[in-house]
Design a protein around this motif. Structure first.
Motif, short mmCIF file in Angstrom:
data_model
loop_
_atom_site.label_atom_id
_atom_site.label_comp_id
_atom_site.label_asym_id
_atom_site.label_seq_id
_atom_site.Cartn_x
_atom_site.Cartn_y
_atom_site.Cartn_z
N THR A 131 9.69 -0.67 6.06
CA THR A 131 8.27 -0.28 6.01
C THR A 131 8.12 1.19 5.64
N HIS A 132 9.10 2.01 6.02
CA HIS A 132 9.00 3.45 5.77
C HIS A 132 10.00 3.94 4.73
N ASP A 133 10.63 3.01 4.03
CA ASP A 133 11.58 3.39 2.99
C ASP A 133 10.96 4.27 1.92
N PRO A 134 9.74 3.97 1.42
CA PRO A 134 9.14 4.86 0.41
C PRO A 134 8.91 6.28 0.93
N VAL A 135 8.55 6.41 2.21
CA VAL A 135 8.32 7.73 2.80
C VAL A 135 9.64 8.51 2.86
N CYS A 136 10.70 7.84 3.29
CA CYS A 136 11.99 8.52 3.39
C CYS A 136 12.54 8.91 2.01
N ARG A 137 12.35 8.03 1.04
CA ARG A 137 12.76 8.37 -0.33
C ARG A 137 12.01 9.62 -0.81
N ARG A 138 10.72 9.68 -0.53
CA ARG A 138 9.93 10.82 -0.98
C ARG A 138 10.37 12.10 -0.26
N ASN A 180 0.79 -1.23 0.00
CA ASN A 180 0.00 0.00 0.00
C ASN A 180 0.82 1.28 0.00
N GLY A 181 2.13 1.17 0.12
CA GLY A 181 2.97 2.35 0.23
C GLY A 181 3.20 3.06 -1.09
N LEU A 182 3.85 4.20 -0.99
CA LEU A 182 4.22 4.97 -2.18
C LEU A 182 5.18 4.19 -3.06
N PRO A 183 5.22 4.50 -4.36
CA PRO A 183 6.28 3.94 -5.18
C PRO A 183 7.63 4.44 -4.66
N ARG A 184 8.65 3.64 -4.84
CA ARG A 184 9.97 3.98 -4.29
C ARG A 184 10.71 4.92 -5.25
N SER A 214 0.42 3.86 3.85
CA SER A 214 -0.56 3.48 2.82
C SER A 214 -0.76 4.61 1.82
N ALA A 215 0.22 5.48 1.72
CA ALA A 215 0.06 6.67 0.87
C ALA A 215 0.01 6.34 -0.62
N GLY A 216 0.36 5.12 -0.99
CA GLY A 216 0.20 4.71 -2.38
C GLY A 216 -1.25 4.48 -2.75
N LYS A 217 -2.09 4.27 -1.73
CA LYS A 217 -3.51 4.02 -1.95
C LYS A 217 -4.40 5.13 -1.39
N ILE A 218 -3.86 5.92 -0.45
CA ILE A 218 -4.63 6.98 0.20
C ILE A 218 -4.00 8.32 -0.16
N ALA A 219 -4.67 9.08 -1.00
CA ALA A 219 -4.09 10.30 -1.55
C ALA A 219 -3.70 11.31 -0.48
N SER A 220 -4.44 11.37 0.60
CA SER A 220 -4.14 12.34 1.66
C SER A 220 -2.78 12.11 2.28
N GLY A 221 -2.31 10.85 2.31
CA GLY A 221 -0.99 10.57 2.84
C GLY A 221 0.09 11.25 2.03
N GLU A 222 -0.02 11.18 0.72
CA GLU A 222 0.96 11.82 -0.15
C GLU A 222 0.89 13.34 -0.03
#
Length: 322
Positions: A104-111, A49-53, A300-308
C-alpha cells in the motif's frame, strides 16, 4: 451527532476524492464485512490513487523473525555505491495497525528513495487482530536492530536513523525515536517525520465528534482499529500506543520532528497538541497544518497534489536534519 461537513470546506485538490467517497455510500474501514475485506479494499484504493511507482535501482525483501513472529521488511536503495556516513530512513506504514502493508505504501517509499537518494527500509509489521499489541512495535524495533547489525556490510550509518510514518505509522515513527523500551543500542534517531500520526488512544479530542462521517477516516474508524489491535483496554495508556500520555513538561527534547496535521482529520487536534508539547520541551519542531485537508494524503498522492508536495517537504526535512 455533528453535522456533515460541507464539501466546499474541503481543499480543492481533495474535494473530488471526498465527493466520490460520499457518492459511493461513505463506507469506511469499519463498515467492511470483515478485516480481510477492509484490507483488500485499502489495497485497491492505494493502488488506484497512489503515486506512480518510481524506478529504484535496488529493491529487496528480507524476512525477519521465526515462526509466528515472522515478518518482512523491504529495502529501497537508489544508489549503487554508498558513503559509510549515509543516514538510513525507516518507514512505518499507516492503517491503524490493522490494515496496510508494504504494497500500500510502496509508491511512497519509492518516492522517498528517489527524493533523498538514501536507503529506505519499510517495515511490513504484523497486524491485529491476528497479532495484537505489542507485536507491531516489537517488529519495528527488530527492524532497527537489523539495520544496526547490517550497517557495516551495507555501508550505512546506524547513528543517523530517520523514522517516518503516516497515521499509525506516524505513532510508530515517534515512539521508535524516543521511547526507552524501543530504543536500540548502537543506533541514534536523528530525525522523525510524523505524518498525521496516531498519538493518543486513550482520550478523544473534540475533533472525534466533528469528524464522525463523510470522510474515509472517522472517529469510529479509530475506535475500530483500537478494538482490533489492542490486547486490553489498559494498552491504551501504554507509552508505546499513546505517546501523548508519556510526554511530560520538562522531559528531555526528542530528535528533531516534522509534524503534519490536518484540519478535517479526527487526529488533527491531538497532532497539534503534541507538536506544542514537544516544542515546549525544547524539541526542534517543524509543524505544517493543512486546515482543509482530510486523512490519507500520501496513499492518495497520485490524485491529491498536496500529498506529493508534503512528501517532498518531508524528504527535505530528512536531508536537513538526519
Amino acid at each position: 451527532m455533528s453535522e456533515l461537513i460541507d464539501i466546499e470546506q474541503v481543499a480543492p485538490d481533495q474535494r473530488d476524492a471526498i465527493a466520490a467517497f460520499r457518492a459511493a455510500g461513505g463506507k469506511s474501514f469499519q463498515d467492511a464485512e470483515s478485516v480481510a475485506v477492509a484490507r483488500a479494499n485499502y489495497e485497491k484504493s492505494c493502488e488506484a490513487n497512489g503515486l506512480p511507482r518510481d524506478e529504484v535501482k535496488i529493491i529487496e525483501d528480507v524476512e525477519l523473525g521465526e515462526g509466528d513472529e515472522r515478518f518482512t521488511i523491504r529495502v529501497y536503495d537508489n544508489r549503487a555505491e554508498r558513503n559509510a556516513d549515509d543516514p538510513v530512513i525507516v518507514f512505518f506504514h499507516g492503517g491503524g495497525w490493522v490494515i496496510g502493508s508494504r504494497e500500500t505504501h510502496d509508491p511512497v517509499c519509492r518516492r522517498l528513495a528517489t527524493l533523498t537518494n538514501l536507503p529506505v527500509v519499510a517495515v511490513d509489521y504484523r497486524l491485529g487482530p491476528e497479532h495484537r499489541f505489542p507485536a507491531a512495535h516489537l517488529d519495528c524495533k527488530r527492524t532497527v536492530e537489523w539495520i544496526r547489525d547490517n550497517a557495516t556490510e551495507r555501508v550505512w550509518n546506524p547513528q543517523r536513523v530517520a523514522t517516518i510514518g503516516d497515521s499509525a505509522g506516524g505513532g510508530l515513527a515517534n515512539v521508535l525515536a524516543f521511547e526507552p523500551s524501543l530504543l536500540v543500542d548502537g543506533t541514534t534517531v536523528t530525525a522523525q517525520v510524523l505524518l498525521y500520526p496516531m498519538l493518543d488512544m486513550k482520550n478523544e479530542t473534540p475533533a472525534y465528534e466533528r469528524i464522525a462521517e463523510g470522510f474515509p477516516l472517522t472517529a469510529d474508524s479509530l475506535r475500530w482499529f483500537g478494538e482490533n489491535f489492542l490486547a486490553s483496554d489498559a494498552d491504551r495508556t501504554d507509552p508505546r500506543v499513546s505517546p501523548m500520555l508519556a510526554v511530560k513538561a520538562g522531559d528531555a527534547p526528542q530528535p528533531p520532528a516534522f509534524i503534519l496535521s490536518l484540519g478535517l482529520d479526527p487526529l488533527g487536534e491531538e497532532d497539534l497538541n503534541y507538536a506544542h508539547k514537544l516544542a515546549m520541551n525544547g524539541t526542534y519542531v517543524e509543524l505544517v497544518h493543512l486546515p482543509r485537508h482530510a486523512h490519507g494524503l500520501f496513499t492518495s498522492a497520485g490524485k491529491i497534489a498536496s500529498g506529493e508536495v508534503m512528501l517532498e517537504r518531508a524528504a527535505q526535512f530528512i536531508l536537513q536534519q538526519a
